[in-house]
Every structure is written in structure tokens, then in C-alpha cells.
Scaffold this active site. Sequence first.
Site, PDB file in Angstrom:
ATOM      1  N   SER A 124      48.473  26.762  40.816  1.00  0.00           N
ATOM      2  CA  SER A 124      47.984  27.471  41.998  1.00  0.00           C
ATOM      3  C   SER A 124      48.129  26.576  43.217  1.00  0.00           C
ATOM      4  CB  SER A 124      46.509  27.803  41.781  1.00  0.00           C
ATOM      5  OG  SER A 124      45.891  28.116  42.997  1.00  0.00           O
ATOM      6  N   TYR A 148      37.551  24.763  39.332  1.00  0.00           N
ATOM      7  CA  TYR A 148      38.694  25.605  38.951  1.00  0.00           C
ATOM      8  C   TYR A 148      40.010  24.895  39.304  1.00  0.00           C
ATOM      9  CZ  TYR A 148      42.379  28.957  40.039  1.00  0.00           C
ATOM     10  OH  TYR A 148      43.598  29.578  40.159  1.00  0.00           O
ATOM     11  N   LYS A 152      43.358  23.081  37.056  1.00  0.00           N
ATOM     12  CA  LYS A 152      44.794  23.274  37.288  1.00  0.00           C
ATOM     13  C   LYS A 152      45.486  21.918  37.461  1.00  0.00           C
ATOM     14  CE  LYS A 152      44.886  27.770  37.159  1.00  0.00           C
ATOM     15  NZ  LYS A 152      45.452  28.412  35.963  1.00  0.00           N
TER      16      LYS A 152
HETATM   17  C1  UD1 Z   1      41.250  32.220  46.250  1.00  0.00           C
HETATM   18  C2  UD1 Z   1      40.718  30.904  45.733  1.00  0.00           C
HETATM   19  C3  UD1 Z   1      41.889  30.076  45.255  1.00  0.00           C
HETATM   20  C4  UD1 Z   1      42.623  30.844  44.173  1.00  0.00           C
HETATM   21  C5  UD1 Z   1      43.073  32.194  44.743  1.00  0.00           C
HETATM   22  C6  UD1 Z   1      43.720  33.077  43.699  1.00  0.00           C
HETATM   23  C7  UD1 Z   1      38.629  30.489  46.993  1.00  0.00           C
HETATM   24  C8  UD1 Z   1      37.964  29.628  47.997  1.00  0.00           C
HETATM   25  N1  UD1 Z   1      39.954  30.232  46.794  1.00  0.00           N
HETATM   26  O1  UD1 Z   1      42.151  31.943  47.315  1.00  0.00           O
HETATM   27  O2  UD1 Z   1      41.424  28.844  44.746  1.00  0.00           O
HETATM   28  O3  UD1 Z   1      43.739  30.125  43.732  1.00  0.00           O
HETATM   29  O4  UD1 Z   1      41.938  32.912  45.252  1.00  0.00           O
HETATM   30  O5  UD1 Z   1      42.790  33.569  42.789  1.00  0.00           O
HETATM   31  O6  UD1 Z   1      38.041  31.368  46.406  1.00  0.00           O
HETATM   32  N2  UD1 Z   1      38.548  37.071  52.660  1.00  0.00           N
HETATM   33  C9  UD1 Z   1      37.742  37.858  53.432  1.00  0.00           C
HETATM   34  N3  UD1 Z   1      36.932  38.769  52.833  1.00  0.00           N
HETATM   35  C10 UD1 Z   1      36.892  38.925  51.479  1.00  0.00           C
HETATM   36  C11 UD1 Z   1      37.724  38.113  50.668  1.00  0.00           C
HETATM   37  C12 UD1 Z   1      38.541  37.180  51.302  1.00  0.00           C
HETATM   38  O7  UD1 Z   1      37.738  37.747  54.665  1.00  0.00           O
HETATM   39  O8  UD1 Z   1      36.124  39.776  50.986  1.00  0.00           O
HETATM   40  C13 UD1 Z   1      39.467  36.129  53.315  1.00  0.00           C
HETATM   41  C14 UD1 Z   1      39.287  34.689  52.915  1.00  0.00           C
HETATM   42  O9  UD1 Z   1      38.359  34.043  53.735  1.00  0.00           O
HETATM   43  C15 UD1 Z   1      40.717  34.150  53.067  1.00  0.00           C
HETATM   44  C16 UD1 Z   1      41.592  35.347  52.717  1.00  0.00           C
HETATM   45  O10 UD1 Z   1      40.772  36.500  52.898  1.00  0.00           O
HETATM   46  O11 UD1 Z   1      40.981  33.811  54.412  1.00  0.00           O
HETATM   47  C17 UD1 Z   1      42.092  35.324  51.292  1.00  0.00           C
HETATM   48  O12 UD1 Z   1      41.001  35.171  50.414  1.00  0.00           O
HETATM   49  P1  UD1 Z   1      41.134  35.327  48.827  1.00  0.00           P
HETATM   50  O13 UD1 Z   1      41.869  36.579  48.516  1.00  0.00           O
HETATM   51  O14 UD1 Z   1      39.775  35.166  48.235  1.00  0.00           O
HETATM   52  O15 UD1 Z   1      42.079  34.139  48.412  1.00  0.00           O
HETATM   53  P2  UD1 Z   1      41.924  32.555  48.735  1.00  0.00           P
HETATM   54  O16 UD1 Z   1      40.589  32.204  49.205  1.00  0.00           O
HETATM   55  O17 UD1 Z   1      43.092  32.179  49.582  1.00  0.00           O
END
Ligand code: UD1
Length: 336
Positions: A124, A148, A152
Site C-alpha cells: 500500500s 496496519y 505492510k
Molecule cells: C486509507 C488509509 C490507508 C489505506 C487506504 C486503503 C487512513 C488514514 N488511511 O487511505 O492507510 O491504505 O485507506 O484502504 O485511513 N475522506 C473524507 N470523508 C470520508 C472518508 C474519507 O473526507 O468519509 C477523505 C480523507 O480525509 C482523504 C480522502 O477522503 O482525504 C480519502 O480517504 P480514504 O478513502 O479513507 O483513503 P485514505 O485515507 O487515503
Amino acid sequence: MSVLVSGGAGYIGSHTAIKLHESGRDVVIADNFSNSSERIIPRLEKLSGCMVPYERADLCDKAAVERLFNKYSFDSIIHFAALKAVGESVANPIKYFNNNLISTLNLLTAMRETGVRNFVFSSSATVYGAPASVPITEDFPLRAVNPYGRTKLIIEDILRDLKASDVNFNAAILRYFNVVGTHPSGFIGEAPCGIPQNLFPCIAQVAVGKIESLPVYGNDYPTRDGTGVRDYIHVQDLADGHIAALDRLQAKGGLLTYNLGTGCGYTVFEVIDAYEKASGKSIPVEVMPRRPGDIAECFADASLAKLELGWQAKFSLDDMCRDSWKWQKNNPGGYE
Ligand code: UD1
């Protein structure tokens, strides 16, 4: 000879199993169904037009892994099976170290004992921690920022040590960026258990009316519109990346490490706009404080995979939203 797909009933594993079948390979799925449903199997059989052998197996059980390797003859393993919820890993690190590390060690041990040489590993972009700049190349410094991510990184290190100890062992470490979208049939897709934490499944559930509004975690990042930027990659492209990596491992061997991303970053608001367009639904949002552990920007330099594997992501953000919505609206309860 078959390819063992551990976690093959899960989101990425199932999409890759179909692509493996399309590439002419025999596939055996092993899954403990802890975060997936056995009901996906008939759907995989319908999509691939043949029986899909599968075993309910907990890979942390060494005897179960040995039974698997005695029953089938594998030439390669693609290892997806793992726990992947960042927050849960912070709350319960032992669960993550036990599950993700023991299962991998059991597979690697069985491979050595039976002479299986090729291992493809689901890593990842989390292994880059908070990168100093973007786009991220494979030689950036590696740093885990939660348990997590540490699992990895530890497994990556184990694979590098194994390669150094045994020239005949081959591994491809694939560092995924943000994997989204579903098979274009809308017949298989991402079905998270409980309340989804990642952006796409959350948006999908708001669009289908299961969640009232989408929390947007932070609008004060130093980005175009203040929200986090990520490299979203269609699961079909990602699955193709596995086939390309396996082709290369089987032909030339080695220890390969690739970023699998598109090289494009989109903000949360840009994703919401694209999803609204694809679904025709409005996505109410609620801006919240930043989520602990989140970074402002993360996107890949995926040129190494293009150069060495001839692989490149093809699908756009609009494609990802269209396919995600097709799955969500046809299967609002996932596989249940
Ligand atoms: C997350 C994990 C990462 C993992 C990846 C794939 C965290 C901190 N990181 O990545 O380690 O490899 O998933 O499973 O959890 N967001 C919102 N609202 C939401 C959900 C997300 O605004 O309800 C935003 C987040 O702040 C971020 C973006 O959307 O900026 C993507 O978030 P997300 O889909 O959770 O992925 P990552 O955080 O990049």
C-alpha cells in the site's frame, strides 16, 4: 498448476481472480470470509463461466495452510488476505500483527516447503508515510505511521530478506494507491462490513440513502480546494496490474516493486462532483475537522510499472464513479 488467491472473496481479490481466469490461469481462492461473503462465489462463477474452486481457510492456522498446499499444486500465490482498517489497527495492534504477519509467514513457509517460487504481495502507498513531496516514486523513504502500515512494511522487509537468502524466490510488491470502482457488470463490488471508513464506499452509501451526509475530513489543507488529494485507481486497472506483474515474475523472476496508481490526484470535492454527475444524486456534505493521521496529498509516479510491465491505468474518475454507482444501486445490501 494454479494460482492461489488468498483473500479472493474480498474486494480486490475477487476482481483479480476474474482477470486471472481471463488470462487463462486456473485459480484457487482461499478466504476465511471474515470481511467477505461466501455468496460472492456463485457470482464469480457466473462472470467466469466456470466453477471457481475455493476453500474456507484461516491462513493463520498453519495446518490449514499445509492442507491447502497438499490438496492443490500452485505455481504462484497472490496474497490479498489481510485486515486493513487503519483505526482498528491503532486500537488493537496485536490483532493486526497476529493476523497479517502470521498468515503471510505461514504462506511463505508452505511455499518454501513445496517449491512454489512466485509471490505477489498487496502492499500500500501507506508505506510512504507522509511523503515529503508528490508524485511518489518507489525509491521514496519508507515509514509506517500506524500498525496496519507497519504490517505492510514488515512484510515488504521479509520479502526483501527472503530474496537475499534465496535467488529462486521471486516476489512482486505492489503498492496500491486508493482503489475504487467495481467490475463493469455491477455484479461484484466492494461490500464493507459495518460503517464504511473510506471515501468511495461512504459516498456510495450517501447516494443510495443509507447514510444522511458525507463527513468531509478537513477543508483547510494546502490543496486546490482545501480537501485531501488522493490518487484513485479503478479496481479493474489494479487487477490488470497484478496480471502484468505475475506475467513478468513467471517469465523473468526477481524482486519487483511498483506503485499502482494513475499518477493523477483528485480532491474530495472533485470526487463528490464526479459521483453526483455519475449517480444523478446529490451528496450532502458536512465539513468536519481533519481525520488524525491523514495527509494533504498523495499520488503516484507510476512510470516504473509502465516502463517495466507495460501497464498503465486506463480508467478515468468518471468511469470509477459510474461503476461504483452501478454496483451500489443494484446491490444496496452488498452480497446479503
Ligand atoms: C486509507 C488509509 C490507508 C489505506 C487506504 C486503503 C487512513 C488514514 N488511511 O487511505 O492507510 O491504505 O485507506 O484502504 O485511513 N475522506 C473524507 N470523508 C470520508 C472518508 C474519507 O473526507 O468519509 C477523505 C480523507 O480525509 C482523504 C480522502 O477522503 O482525504 C480519502 O480517504 P480514504 O478513502 O479513507 O483513503 P485514505 O485515507 O487515503
